[in-house]
Design an enzyme around this catalytic site. Structure first.
Site, PDB file in Angstrom:
ATOM      1  N   HIS A   1      47.881  57.844  41.246  1.00 26.80           N
ATOM      2  CA  HIS A   1      47.966  56.531  41.887  1.00 26.80           C
ATOM      3  C   HIS A   1      47.423  56.612  43.304  1.00 26.80           C
ATOM      4  O   HIS A   1      47.759  57.524  44.052  1.00 26.80           O
ATOM      5  CB  HIS A   1      49.426  56.063  41.912  1.00 26.80           C
ATOM      6  CG  HIS A   1      49.566  54.599  42.184  1.00 26.80           C
ATOM      7  ND1 HIS A   1      49.351  54.058  43.421  1.00 26.80           N
ATOM      8  CD2 HIS A   1      49.891  53.569  41.371  1.00 26.80           C
ATOM      9  CE1 HIS A   1      49.543  52.746  43.359  1.00 26.80           C
ATOM     10  NE2 HIS A   1      49.869  52.420  42.120  1.00 26.80           N
TER      11      HIS A   1
ATOM     12  N   CYS B   1      72.194  49.812  32.840  1.00 31.04           N
ATOM     13  CA  CYS B   1      72.796  48.652  32.171  1.00 31.04           C
ATOM     14  C   CYS B   1      73.420  47.762  33.251  1.00 31.04           C
ATOM     15  O   CYS B   1      74.292  48.208  33.996  1.00 31.04           O
ATOM     16  CB  CYS B   1      73.869  49.102  31.191  1.00 31.04           C
ATOM     17  SG  CYS B   1      74.900  47.711  30.679  1.00 31.04           S
TER      18      CYS B   1
ATOM     19  N   GLU C   1      53.989  45.641  47.791  1.00 31.66           N
ATOM     20  CA  GLU C   1      53.148  46.732  47.307  1.00 31.66           C
ATOM     21  C   GLU C   1      51.793  46.219  46.832  1.00 31.66           C
ATOM     22  O   GLU C   1      51.708  45.162  46.210  1.00 31.66           O
ATOM     23  CB  GLU C   1      53.792  47.420  46.082  1.00 31.66           C
ATOM     24  CG  GLU C   1      55.082  48.150  46.325  1.00 31.66           C
ATOM     25  CD  GLU C   1      55.613  48.776  45.036  1.00 31.66           C
ATOM     26  OE1 GLU C   1      54.831  49.060  44.115  1.00 31.66           O
ATOM     27  OE2 GLU C   1      56.835  48.964  44.947  1.00 31.66           O
TER      28      GLU C   1
ATOM     29  N   ASN D   1      64.582  48.296  42.879  1.00 29.82           N
ATOM     30  CA  ASN D   1      63.120  48.236  42.824  1.00 29.82           C
ATOM     31  C   ASN D   1      62.697  47.553  41.539  1.00 29.82           C
ATOM     32  O   ASN D   1      63.180  47.902  40.459  1.00 29.82           O
ATOM     33  CB  ASN D   1      62.523  49.644  42.862  1.00 29.82           C
ATOM     34  CG  ASN D   1      61.023  49.631  43.076  1.00 29.82           C
ATOM     35  OD1 ASN D   1      60.555  49.268  44.150  1.00 29.82           O
ATOM     36  ND2 ASN D   1      60.275  49.990  42.058  1.00 29.82           N
ATOM     37  N   GLU D   2      61.831  46.576  41.654  1.00 29.87           N
ATOM     38  CA  GLU D   2      61.267  45.894  40.481  1.00 29.87           C
ATOM     39  C   GLU D   2      62.285  45.724  39.356  1.00 29.87           C
ATOM     40  O   GLU D   2      62.111  46.232  38.241  1.00 29.87           O
ATOM     41  CB  GLU D   2      60.027  46.626  39.980  1.00 29.87           C
ATOM     42  CG  GLU D   2      58.882  46.543  40.967  1.00 29.87           C
ATOM     43  CD  GLU D   2      57.536  46.972  40.386  1.00 29.87           C
ATOM     44  OE1 GLU D   2      57.527  47.751  39.423  1.00 29.87           O
ATOM     45  OE2 GLU D   2      56.508  46.500  40.894  1.00 29.87           O
TER      46      GLU D   2
ATOM     47  N   GLU E   1      52.659  59.463  38.610  1.00 29.38           N
ATOM     48  CA  GLU E   1      51.877  58.671  39.566  1.00 29.38           C
ATOM     49  C   GLU E   1      50.955  59.503  40.440  1.00 29.38           C
ATOM     50  O   GLU E   1      50.508  59.053  41.485  1.00 29.38           O
ATOM     51  CB  GLU E   1      52.817  57.802  40.410  1.00 29.38           C
ATOM     52  CG  GLU E   1      53.389  56.668  39.574  1.00 29.38           C
ATOM     53  CD  GLU E   1      54.379  55.785  40.316  1.00 29.38           C
ATOM     54  OE1 GLU E   1      54.798  56.142  41.423  1.00 29.38           O
ATOM     55  OE2 GLU E   1      54.733  54.740  39.749  1.00 29.38           O
TER      56      GLU E   1
ATOM     57  N   CYS F   1      77.230  44.758  27.448  1.00 26.30           N
ATOM     58  CA  CYS F   1      76.434  43.539  27.615  1.00 26.30           C
ATOM     59  C   CYS F   1      76.879  42.479  26.613  1.00 26.30           C
ATOM     60  O   CYS F   1      76.932  41.287  26.926  1.00 26.30           O
ATOM     61  CB  CYS F   1      74.948  43.844  27.468  1.00 26.30           C
ATOM     62  SG  CYS F   1      74.296  44.711  28.920  1.00 26.30           S
TER      63      CYS F   1
ATOM     64  N   CYS G   1      73.725  46.675  24.874  1.00 28.94           N
ATOM     65  CA  CYS G   1      74.860  47.564  24.604  1.00 28.94           C
ATOM     66  C   CYS G   1      76.144  46.753  24.417  1.00 28.94           C
ATOM     67  O   CYS G   1      76.149  45.530  24.556  1.00 28.94           O
ATOM     68  CB  CYS G   1      75.022  48.564  25.746  1.00 28.94           C
ATOM     69  SG  CYS G   1      75.746  47.844  27.216  1.00 28.94           S
TER      70      CYS G   1
HETATM   71  C1  GLA Z   1      55.571  49.672  41.002  1.00 29.92           C
HETATM   72  C2  GLA Z   1      56.723  50.389  41.648  1.00 29.92           C
HETATM   73  C3  GLA Z   1      56.325  51.534  42.491  1.00 29.92           C
HETATM   74  C4  GLA Z   1      55.172  52.297  41.871  1.00 29.92           C
HETATM   75  C5  GLA Z   1      54.043  51.357  41.632  1.00 29.92           C
HETATM   76  C6  GLA Z   1      52.822  52.012  41.086  1.00 29.92           C
HETATM   77  O1  GLA Z   1      55.152  48.564  41.667  1.00 29.92           O
HETATM   78  O2  GLA Z   1      57.539  49.516  42.385  1.00 29.92           O
HETATM   79  O3  GLA Z   1      57.437  52.368  42.644  1.00 29.92           O
HETATM   80  O4  GLA Z   1      55.596  52.849  40.673  1.00 29.92           O
HETATM   81  O5  GLA Z   1      54.445  50.409  40.701  1.00 29.92           O
HETATM   82  O6  GLA Z   1      51.796  51.084  40.862  1.00 29.92           O
HETATM   83 ZN    ZN Z   2      74.224  46.998  28.631  1.00 32.26          ZN
END
Ligand code: GLA
Ligand code: ZN
Length: 669
Positions: free
Chosen positions: A355, A113, A304, A147-148, A352, A158, A155
């Site tokens: 992957h 959150c 990536e 990350n991403e 993964e 928020c 909640c």
């Molecule tokens: C995302 C994530 C990674 C991994 C890839 C797999 O981009 O940032 O950690 O999970 O996907 O495609």
């Molecule tokens: Zn929240």
């Protein structure tokens, strides 16, 4: 800010998932593949902080030391993209409440959150500790926060934060009620505490639509800002100890949830993750690269891509021989200064494990994928710093705006099939197919830099934008806009006085009604030239107010009414495309607009090839790629130069098969 001094080539590396013997083996194999960089510590929070008041950096120390000894360029994650289990157990508030109102338990990742004070405290503290410990290491070339980033939370924390955000934005409840047009369905708010988050339990309608787009768009803005504040907090914590290493987080192209133009202002360098599906057109990938470059109008990092296949799409086909290489050069062509993979060694467990990775489960360098990675690595090593920092230049700007993305897709009517990204891509593709460079630009860009500005489905016209577009056309620019434009202002309330509202004068048309065509329905556009094209999706029923009709509807009760128009405005031209024309029809309209604007492509005879130019101070670097099934000949104006990748001269006899790629540098001074 420090710059990279070579093309970073490597990617996500998780030695912590492996026994020590493997580490040495990794080092040996990476060297063979010409890998010079590793992205580490992306998901290690649980390891680094085993309990609330205990930190343990011993394993990370070893990894950093090993990579430093090998002279790797380290991209150092902060690990805050996945919560430790103890934190979720002790402080359930760090988990999110979803759109349906369900509060989540520990699991998965990317799901803290953003407004949890506990998450804020500990994520910032971890980033600070990492910077204190590794900030002085010269091998650390870039910080990779979380990350991403993405997703949403509904909640109570928020909700409280939303009220504060709204108070700052609107000041008074009167202004809020007006902005949200709460007289509709009697939703007047008399106390800030009556404001609730717009989810399935409140304003949510079917199919992710909403009863009050004004509220929901504000929520999207709030959520994007809130998650951005998490990024900024970690960034500032790092800056306490490390003043000059660039800081980034990996973005996701046209991802809907975050206003990346706003984010870019807080980022030192843009990085993004490129995961096309088996059927993503190459123009779609190119558009994402241009958008990522456009965020800061600067080179970016490819954080990536998979060397071979993915695991999370419905059909995870292999990249064909040569495909990864060509995809990588397309990325560099559109402005990347790094090529990084997810990941360097394939996982043994978790979702993964299928992957793709540089090192497969077989654990050997004797694989097709490894050989291709190694070939590319050798080529990039040879390129050295030739392309680093070089710029892409464009005469065409295509507007991409997250507020529009949200508002258009929230609109209940006229058609559920209006997808923002598809609409933008339809226009992008025209330029892509002709090797005309495009910048993806924000709604408040400096339009005057361009000969041509294309603003498809410019549904929300925010304050000041119409005036800037008028000035652009006045000074000789060519503007192209379309159906579903000029309809609402920043709060999703209609610009009164007839569509396309503030663009009406510019376009020289009045749109009286908007018809929607179901997938099985069509109309047609009869062009003045005699050509006839089918059209679909929506049909604007419009009247000329100074514009010239280029084509009229062929059937139905509005047969004969204008469907596409061109207005002379000042020294420039404004095209209004009132319906979704079949590709050939759209191309014929854009041919005319591009001719009015006198935009130039990268060069002649490039049909069927993608040719992109990056410029250094004294040279033009051309990337020539064949993504088609048909063999193509090297355009003659590029011949008698040396291909930087193979070292060979290219000639009229040079044939490009599918995925063949050349890089040619031409001196300009
Ligand atoms: C995302 C994530 C990674 C991994 C890839 C797999 O981009 O940032 O950690 O999970 O996907 O495609
Ligand atoms: Zn929240």
């Amino acid at each position: 800010m420090k710059k990279f001094d070579r093309i970073l080539y490597g990617g996500d590396y998780n030695p912590n998932q492996w026994p020590r013997e493997i580490w040495a083996e990794d080092m040996r194999m990476f060297r063979d593949a010409h890998i010079n960089s590793a992205t580490i510590n992306v998901f290690s929070w649980a390891k680094l902080q085993p309990s609330e008041d205990e930190y343990d950096f011993s394993e990370l120390d070893e990894i950093v030391e090993m990579l430093s000894d090998e002279n790797y360029d380290i991209v150092l994650g902060t690990s805050t993209g996945a919560l430790p289990a103890w934190m979720a157990a002790k402080y359930p508030e760090v988990e999110r409440t979803d759109y349906d109102g369900r509060h989540h338990k520990f699991g998965q990742r990317h799901n803290a959150c953003p407004n949890s004070p506990i998450f804020q405290k500990y994520s910032k503290r971890l980033a600070r500790k990492l910077a204190q410990r590794y900030g002085g290491n010269p091998h650390v070339k870039c910080w990779h926060i979380s990350n991403e980033y993405g997703g949403e939370c509904f909640c109570e924390n928020c909700e409280k934060a939303f009220r504060i955000w709204l108070k700052e934005k609107y000041g008074t409840l009167e202004a809020l009620n007006q902005a949200w047009n709460t007289e509709f369905w009697g939703h007047t708010i008399y106390d800030w505490n009556e404001v609730v988050l717009p989810n399935a339990l409140s304003e949510g309608l079917w199919d992710g639509k909403t009863a009050f787009a004004g509220i929901s768009v504000d929520y999207k803005r709030f959520n994007s800002d809130g998650i951005l504040a998490n990024y900024v907090a970690e960034r500032d914590a790092i800056r306490e100890y490390d003043k000059e290493t660039p800081i980034t987080t990996n973005l996701m192209g046209t991802y809907k949830g975050l206003d990346y133009f706003k984010w870019a202002k807080e980022m030192d360098i843009i990085s993004w993750d490129n995961y096309p599906s088996y059927n993503t057109p190459w123009s779609g990938t190119a558009m994402c690269h241009d958008l990522m470059r456009g965020l800061k109008n600067a080179p970016f990092m490819l954080m990536e891509q998979t060397p071979s296949q993915q695991n999370w799409q419905p059909y995870n086909s292999l990249k064909r021989p040569g495909q990864m290489r060509a995809q990588s050069y397309q990325t560099l062509a559109h402005g990347a200064d790094t090529i990084q993979f997810f990941q360097l060694r394939r996982s043994i467990g978790g979702c993964e494990k299928f992957h793709g990775a540089v090192i497969a489960h077989a654990g050997t360098e004797n694989t097709r994928v490894f050989r291709e990675v190694s070939q590319l690595g050798a080529e990039l090593e040879k390129l050295g710093d030739t392309i680093l920092g070089s710029r892409n230049e464009a005469q065409v700007g295509i507007v991409f705006d997250w507020d529009n993305y949200w508002a258009l897709e929230y609109a209940s009517g006229p058609s559920v099939d209006l997808s923002y990204v598809n609409q933008i891509h339809m226009y992008y593709q025209y330029f892509y197919d002709r090797n005309i460079a495009v910048d993806m630009i924000p709604f408040n860009a400096d339009f005057q830099k361009y000969k041509m500005v294309v603003a498809p489905v410019l549904y929300m016209v925010k304050e000041g934008m119409a005036e800037e577009l008028e000035a652009f056309a006045q000074n000789g620019g060519t503007l192209v806009t379309t159906y579903m434009s000029g309809i609402v202002g920043q709060s999703d309330n209609v610009h009164l006085g007839g569509y396309p509202g503030p663009l009406r004068k510019l376009a020289g048309v009045w749109v009286e009604e908007i018809d929607a065509l179901a997938p099985e329905q069509h109309n047609e556009v009869l062009m003045n030239s005699g050509e006839k094209y089918t059209c679909s999706l929506v049909c604007d029923l419009m009247h000329l107010e100074g514009a010239q009709c280029l084509g009229a509807y062929g059937t139905d009760f509005y047969k004969g009414m204008p469907a596409v128009t061109r207005n002379c405005y000042g020294k420039g031209f404004v095209y209004y495309v009132g319906t979704q024309m079949e590709e050939a029809g759209l191309c014929s309209v854009l041919d005319q607009a591009a001719a009015d604007a006198a935009v130039e492509s990268v060069g002649p005879e490039t049909e069927g090839l993608e040719v992109v130019c990056r410029r250094t101070q004294d040279s033009k670097i051309y990337f020539i790629m064949n993504f088609g099934d048909q063999e193509r000949r090297m355009p003659s104006w590029l011949c008698h130069n040396r291909d930087l990748l193979s070292g060979e001269m290219v000639s009229e006899g040079t044939i490009l098969r599918k995925y063949d790629t050349y890089v040619i540098q031409v001196r300009i001074r």
